[in-house]
Design a protein around this motif. Structure first.
Motif, mmCIF file in Angstrom:
data_model
loop_
_atom_site.group_PDB
_atom_site.id
_atom_site.type_symbol
_atom_site.label_atom_id
_atom_site.label_comp_id
_atom_site.label_asym_id
_atom_site.label_seq_id
_atom_site.Cartn_x
_atom_site.Cartn_y
_atom_site.Cartn_z
ATOM 1 N N THR A 198 0.785 -1.149 -0.028
ATOM 2 C CA THR A 198 -0.112 -0.043 -0.149
ATOM 3 C C THR A 198 0.848 1.202 0.040
ATOM 4 O O THR A 198 0.357 2.337 -0.231
ATOM 5 C CB THR A 198 -0.847 0.180 1.362
ATOM 6 N N GLY A 199 2.149 1.038 0.067
ATOM 7 C CA GLY A 199 2.950 2.313 0.082
ATOM 8 C C GLY A 199 3.579 2.437 -1.193
ATOM 9 O O GLY A 199 3.569 1.534 -2.114
ATOM 10 N N GLY A 200 4.190 3.662 -1.496
ATOM 11 C CA GLY A 200 4.640 3.802 -2.849
ATOM 12 C C GLY A 200 5.532 2.850 -3.625
ATOM 13 O O GLY A 200 5.258 2.331 -4.888
ATOM 14 N N ILE A 201 6.688 2.446 -3.014
ATOM 15 C CA ILE A 201 7.651 1.446 -3.402
ATOM 16 C C ILE A 201 6.956 0.086 -3.407
ATOM 17 O O ILE A 201 7.167 -0.397 -4.739
ATOM 18 C CB ILE A 201 8.943 1.288 -2.490
ATOM 19 N N GLY A 202 6.493 -0.494 -2.539
ATOM 20 C CA GLY A 202 5.862 -1.651 -2.792
ATOM 21 C C GLY A 202 4.502 -1.555 -3.566
ATOM 22 O O GLY A 202 4.581 -2.718 -4.341
ATOM 23 N N TYR A 203 3.820 -0.676 -3.773
ATOM 24 C CA TYR A 203 2.754 -0.454 -4.969
ATOM 25 C C TYR A 203 3.266 -0.542 -6.331
ATOM 26 O O TYR A 203 2.827 -1.431 -7.207
ATOM 27 C CB TYR A 203 2.145 0.793 -4.827
ATOM 28 N N LEU B 118 10.395 -12.637 -2.954
ATOM 29 C CA LEU B 118 9.928 -11.985 -1.671
ATOM 30 C C LEU B 118 10.638 -10.541 -1.656
ATOM 31 O O LEU B 118 11.857 -10.400 -1.825
ATOM 32 C CB LEU B 118 10.352 -12.840 -0.345
ATOM 33 N N VAL B 119 9.540 -9.531 -1.408
ATOM 34 C CA VAL B 119 10.129 -8.236 -1.160
ATOM 35 C C VAL B 119 9.515 -7.859 0.131
ATOM 36 O O VAL B 119 8.505 -7.591 0.105
ATOM 37 C CB VAL B 119 9.483 -7.310 -2.555
ATOM 38 N N ASN B 120 10.624 -7.660 1.172
ATOM 39 C CA ASN B 120 10.349 -6.759 2.416
ATOM 40 C C ASN B 120 10.196 -5.481 2.173
ATOM 41 O O ASN B 120 11.143 -4.646 2.366
ATOM 42 C CB ASN B 120 11.214 -7.371 3.352
ATOM 43 N N SER B 121 8.997 -4.873 1.694
ATOM 44 C CA SER B 121 9.039 -3.524 1.464
ATOM 45 C C SER B 121 8.391 -2.924 2.633
ATOM 46 O O SER B 121 8.351 -1.374 2.763
ATOM 47 C CB SER B 121 8.244 -2.920 0.186
ATOM 48 N N ALA B 122 7.598 -3.363 3.627
ATOM 49 C CA ALA B 122 6.761 -2.966 4.527
ATOM 50 C C ALA B 122 7.746 -1.946 5.625
ATOM 51 O O ALA B 122 8.891 -2.498 6.123
ATOM 52 C CB ALA B 122 6.053 -3.775 5.448
ATOM 53 N N GLY B 123 7.675 -1.038 5.987
ATOM 54 C CA GLY B 123 8.331 -0.165 7.049
ATOM 55 C C GLY B 123 7.860 1.119 7.340
ATOM 56 O O GLY B 123 7.169 1.482 6.810
ATOM 57 N N ILE B 124 8.552 1.508 8.537
ATOM 58 C CA ILE B 124 7.931 3.018 8.875
ATOM 59 C C ILE B 124 8.802 3.786 9.251
ATOM 60 O O ILE B 124 10.103 3.428 9.374
ATOM 61 C CB ILE B 124 6.811 2.854 10.329
ATOM 62 N N MET B 125 8.809 5.288 9.441
ATOM 63 C CA MET B 125 9.609 6.203 9.976
ATOM 64 C C MET B 125 9.316 6.193 11.571
ATOM 65 O O MET B 125 8.497 6.040 11.794
ATOM 66 C CB MET B 125 9.118 7.575 9.228
ATOM 67 N N LYS C 126 15.319 -25.115 -3.771
ATOM 68 C CA LYS C 126 16.373 -24.673 -4.150
ATOM 69 C C LYS C 126 16.408 -23.513 -5.064
ATOM 70 O O LYS C 126 17.094 -23.526 -6.141
ATOM 71 C CB LYS C 126 17.086 -25.880 -4.639
ATOM 72 N N GLU C 127 15.468 -22.651 -4.882
ATOM 73 C CA GLU C 127 15.330 -21.390 -5.789
ATOM 74 C C GLU C 127 14.634 -20.321 -4.819
ATOM 75 O O GLU C 127 13.787 -20.610 -4.106
ATOM 76 C CB GLU C 127 14.059 -21.963 -6.653
ATOM 77 N N GLY C 128 14.775 -19.273 -5.041
ATOM 78 C CA GLY C 128 14.511 -17.847 -4.514
ATOM 79 C C GLY C 128 15.256 -16.791 -4.759
ATOM 80 O O GLY C 128 16.243 -16.796 -4.793
ATOM 81 N N ALA C 129 14.653 -15.497 -4.622
ATOM 82 C CA ALA C 129 15.295 -14.361 -4.594
ATOM 83 C C ALA C 129 14.490 -13.481 -3.597
ATOM 84 O O ALA C 129 13.417 -13.265 -3.610
ATOM 85 C CB ALA C 129 15.470 -13.883 -5.791
ATOM 86 N N ILE C 130 15.327 -12.643 -2.723
ATOM 87 C CA ILE C 130 14.719 -11.918 -1.586
ATOM 88 C C ILE C 130 15.391 -10.327 -1.898
ATOM 89 O O ILE C 130 16.790 -10.480 -1.934
ATOM 90 C CB ILE C 130 14.864 -12.453 -0.248
ATOM 91 N N VAL C 131 14.644 -9.367 -1.870
ATOM 92 C CA VAL C 131 15.039 -8.249 -1.800
ATOM 93 C C VAL C 131 14.266 -7.514 -0.537
ATOM 94 O O VAL C 131 13.334 -7.190 -0.278
ATOM 95 C CB VAL C 131 14.745 -7.251 -2.857
ATOM 96 N N ASN C 132 15.157 -6.788 0.398
ATOM 97 C CA ASN C 132 14.693 -6.056 1.433
ATOM 98 C C ASN C 132 14.786 -4.644 0.955
ATOM 99 O O ASN C 132 16.003 -4.072 0.658
ATOM 100 C CB ASN C 132 15.766 -6.350 2.636
ATOM 101 N N VAL C 133 13.798 -3.716 1.257
ATOM 102 C CA VAL C 133 13.862 -2.481 1.017
ATOM 103 C C VAL C 133 14.427 -1.741 2.453
ATOM 104 O O VAL C 133 13.615 -1.491 3.350
ATOM 105 C CB VAL C 133 12.355 -1.975 0.826
ATOM 106 N N SER C 134 15.653 -1.229 2.066
ATOM 107 C CA SER C 134 16.356 -0.643 3.312
ATOM 108 C C SER C 134 16.377 0.833 2.721
ATOM 109 O O SER C 134 15.233 1.406 2.554
ATOM 110 C CB SER C 134 17.755 -0.999 3.348
ATOM 111 N N SER C 135 17.331 1.541 3.109
ATOM 112 C CA SER C 135 17.288 2.995 3.015
ATOM 113 C C SER C 135 18.857 3.692 2.942
ATOM 114 O O SER C 135 19.780 2.933 3.401
ATOM 115 C CB SER C 135 16.504 3.584 4.027
ATOM 116 N N LEU C 136 19.045 4.669 2.418
ATOM 117 C CA LEU C 136 20.293 5.270 2.508
ATOM 118 C C LEU C 136 20.609 5.642 4.090
ATOM 119 O O LEU C 136 21.880 5.568 4.349
ATOM 120 C CB LEU C 136 20.272 6.851 1.826
#
Length: 266
Positions: A20-25, A94-101, A140-150
């Motif tokens: 529901t956030g911009g990057i995840g959307y 898997l995209v771990n995009s959920a997060g808060i300020m 034996k298959e997969g890719a994961i990206v964590n949405v971190s930050s500067l």
């Protein structure tokens, strides 16, 4: 502009948190356009349904599964994974995009706020990844990206909680990447600076209030600070995530890819 093919992820199931956030959307839209079946999750059912309709209108053959969940709750995380795999099969992406300020200067930071930010930005992605990784490991298959930050690359004033959580997320990315690659699962992170999303605009608005500027003035100031002269878009972050999930990044392991408009180099 996209350089991606519409069949890169054909037959693969992608789970995107924080949809529901911009990057995840935008990430959900990009992955669906590349052929993935997507499970989208967040707490705002209306936004998730809007995203589902948006994707299906542009890609009628796309399979989109909506699961409303609060990832801070263990029961919701378990229900999410069960519902996702029950509807669209094993999760391969898997995209771990959920997060808060959150947070503030050290004198004002409460234990409650510190624990809230660390839980949602650091602990929750790890616990959800644990559940999803079991299937990836078996296949034996997969890719994961964590949405971190500067903010996971360098500190900022008032950033003890948020910056700390993103440094920790990058540490998790590197450590888990070394474990997961033994099972043919790749783990990476993206580290954008300001992104033109609601969260990014809120951060700029907060800075504008402190500086005594209007939002518009502060947005221009922050844009001009960047060598590129502009703030990153959510689509640019989504495209980077898609690249890292794809076989084009087959030997990219444990990286934290920076999107800073040239403001941070290493």
């Amino acid at each position: 502009m996209s350089i991606f093919s519409s069949d890169v992820f054909t037959g693969k199931h992608a789970l995107i948190t924080g949809a529901t956030g911009g990057i995840g959307y935008e990430t959900a839209k990009v992955l669906a356009a590349m052929g993935a079946n997507v499970t989208i999750t967040g707490r705002k059912e209306d936004v998730l349904n809007e995203l589902k309709e948006n994707i299906e209108s542009e890609h009628p053959s796309a399979k989109v599964n909506v699961v409303v969940a609060d990832l801070a709750e263990a029961s919701d995380r378990e229900r999410l994974v069960q519902a996702a795999e029950g509807k669209l099969g094993p999760i391969a992406l898997l995209v771990n995009s959920a997060g808060i300020m959150g947070g503030g200067i050290i004198e004002e930071l409460t234990q409650e706020e510190l624990e809230r930010v660390m839980h949602l930005n650091f602990t929750v992605p790890i616990l959800l990844t644990q559940q999803v990784f079991e299937t990836m490991k078996g296949n034996k298959e997969g890719a994961i990206v964590n949405v971190s930050s500067l903010s996971g690359i360098r500190g900022v004033v008032g950033g003890t909680a948020y910056v700390g959580s993103k440094f920790a997320l990058n540490g998790f990315t590197q450590s888990f990447a070394l474990e997961a690659i033994k099972h043919s699962v790749r783990v990476n992170a993206v580290c954008p600076g300001y992104v033109d999303t609601q969260m990014g605009r809120d951060a700029i608005r907060s800075k504008a209030d402190k500086e005594g500027n209007s939002f518009e003035e502060q947005f221009k100031i922050e844009s001009k600070k960047l060598p590129s002269g502009r703030i990153t878009t959510a689509l640019e972050v989504a495209n980077t995530i898609a690249y890292l999930l794809s076989d084009a990044a087959e030997n990219v392991v444990g990286e934290a890819v920076i999107l800073s408009g040239g403001s941070v180099m290493r």
